[in-house]
Design a protein around this motif. Structure first.
Motif, mmCIF file in Angstrom:
data_model
loop_
_atom_site.group_PDB
_atom_site.id
_atom_site.type_symbol
_atom_site.label_atom_id
_atom_site.label_comp_id
_atom_site.label_asym_id
_atom_site.label_seq_id
_atom_site.Cartn_x
_atom_site.Cartn_y
_atom_site.Cartn_z
ATOM 1 N N ILE A 158 1.463 -12.636 -2.246
ATOM 2 C CA ILE A 158 1.707 -11.191 -2.282
ATOM 3 C C ILE A 158 1.226 -10.528 -0.992
ATOM 4 O O ILE A 158 0.093 -10.718 -0.569
ATOM 5 C CB ILE A 158 0.999 -10.543 -3.480
ATOM 6 C CG1 ILE A 158 1.536 -11.123 -4.771
ATOM 7 C CG2 ILE A 158 1.195 -9.033 -3.470
ATOM 8 C CD1 ILE A 158 0.713 -10.749 -5.976
ATOM 9 N N LYS A 159 2.132 -9.745 -0.405
ATOM 10 C CA LYS A 159 1.809 -8.968 0.787
ATOM 11 C C LYS A 159 2.399 -7.580 0.602
ATOM 12 O O LYS A 159 3.588 -7.433 0.359
ATOM 13 C CB LYS A 159 2.449 -9.617 2.011
ATOM 14 C CG LYS A 159 1.483 -10.142 2.990
ATOM 15 C CD LYS A 159 2.161 -10.597 4.236
ATOM 16 C CE LYS A 159 1.056 -11.258 5.038
ATOM 17 N NZ LYS A 159 1.496 -11.870 6.205
ATOM 18 N N VAL A 160 1.548 -6.572 0.674
ATOM 19 C CA VAL A 160 2.020 -5.195 0.640
ATOM 20 C C VAL A 160 1.924 -4.673 2.065
ATOM 21 O O VAL A 160 0.861 -4.678 2.666
ATOM 22 C CB VAL A 160 1.178 -4.329 -0.322
ATOM 23 C CG1 VAL A 160 1.703 -2.903 -0.332
ATOM 24 C CG2 VAL A 160 1.181 -4.923 -1.730
ATOM 25 N N VAL A 169 6.737 -11.050 -2.200
ATOM 26 C CA VAL A 169 6.104 -11.851 -3.246
ATOM 27 C C VAL A 169 6.971 -13.062 -3.580
ATOM 28 O O VAL A 169 8.198 -13.001 -3.497
ATOM 29 C CB VAL A 169 5.861 -10.988 -4.511
ATOM 30 C CG1 VAL A 169 7.157 -10.468 -5.097
ATOM 31 C CG2 VAL A 169 5.053 -11.729 -5.545
ATOM 32 N N VAL A 198 6.915 -4.719 -0.396
ATOM 33 C CA VAL A 198 6.107 -5.735 -1.067
ATOM 34 C C VAL A 198 6.861 -7.051 -0.926
ATOM 35 O O VAL A 198 8.062 -7.117 -1.212
ATOM 36 C CB VAL A 198 5.922 -5.416 -2.571
ATOM 37 C CG1 VAL A 198 5.121 -6.507 -3.253
ATOM 38 C CG2 VAL A 198 5.277 -4.062 -2.760
ATOM 39 N N GLN A 204 -3.661 -1.830 -2.412
ATOM 40 C CA GLN A 204 -4.537 -2.618 -3.278
ATOM 41 C C GLN A 204 -4.109 -2.492 -4.739
ATOM 42 O O GLN A 204 -4.087 -3.466 -5.475
ATOM 43 C CB GLN A 204 -5.987 -2.166 -3.108
ATOM 44 C CG GLN A 204 -6.978 -3.086 -3.771
ATOM 45 C CD GLN A 204 -7.026 -4.457 -3.115
ATOM 46 O OE1 GLN A 204 -6.944 -4.560 -1.897
ATOM 47 N NE2 GLN A 204 -7.137 -5.485 -3.906
ATOM 48 N N LYS A 250 -0.218 -9.106 -9.017
ATOM 49 C CA LYS A 250 -0.974 -10.353 -9.216
ATOM 50 C C LYS A 250 -1.250 -10.631 -10.687
ATOM 51 O O LYS A 250 -1.406 -11.776 -11.083
ATOM 52 C CB LYS A 250 -2.328 -10.288 -8.494
ATOM 53 C CG LYS A 250 -2.288 -10.658 -7.057
ATOM 54 C CD LYS A 250 -3.707 -10.638 -6.494
ATOM 55 C CE LYS A 250 -3.728 -10.969 -5.033
ATOM 56 N NZ LYS A 250 -5.080 -10.931 -4.477
ATOM 57 N N GLU A 295 -0.899 -4.514 -5.187
ATOM 58 C CA GLU A 295 -1.213 -5.940 -5.088
ATOM 59 C C GLU A 295 -1.876 -6.448 -6.378
ATOM 60 O O GLU A 295 -1.462 -7.464 -6.931
ATOM 61 C CB GLU A 295 -2.127 -6.189 -3.896
ATOM 62 C CG GLU A 295 -2.379 -7.658 -3.625
ATOM 63 C CD GLU A 295 -3.206 -7.870 -2.374
ATOM 64 O OE1 GLU A 295 -4.246 -8.531 -2.477
ATOM 65 O OE2 GLU A 295 -2.786 -7.372 -1.307
#
Length: 77
Positions: free
Chosen positions: A35-37, A46, A44, A18, A25, A21
């Protein structure tokens, strides 16, 4: 637009996801929906507008949050 996969040092907790992210962002030029972690693989993913923000800017933002970037792979979209 570019798409990057950024390999990080091992993530130790879900709250790290979080934090990263939200930090990424906040950068102008980052596609906030992309975005994906990935906790298990410490990556990551992006998409970003390379005319507004560079991969180095994204890496630096992650570094300032206290996470080490191992390597990044960038592809044109």
């Amino acid at each position: 637009m570019q798409k990057a996969t950024i390999q990080l040092e091992t993530l130790t907790c879900p709250s790290c996801m979080q934090k990263i992210e939200n930090g990424v962002k906040s950068l102008d030029g980052v596609d906030k929906k992309s975005i994906k972690v990935l906790f298990n693989s410490s990556k990551v993913r992006v998409e970003y507008d390379d005319e507004k923000v560079s991969i180095k800017d994204i890496e630096n933002a992650i570094d300032k949050l206290g996470y080490e970037v191992i390597k990044s792979q960038v592809k044109d979209l």
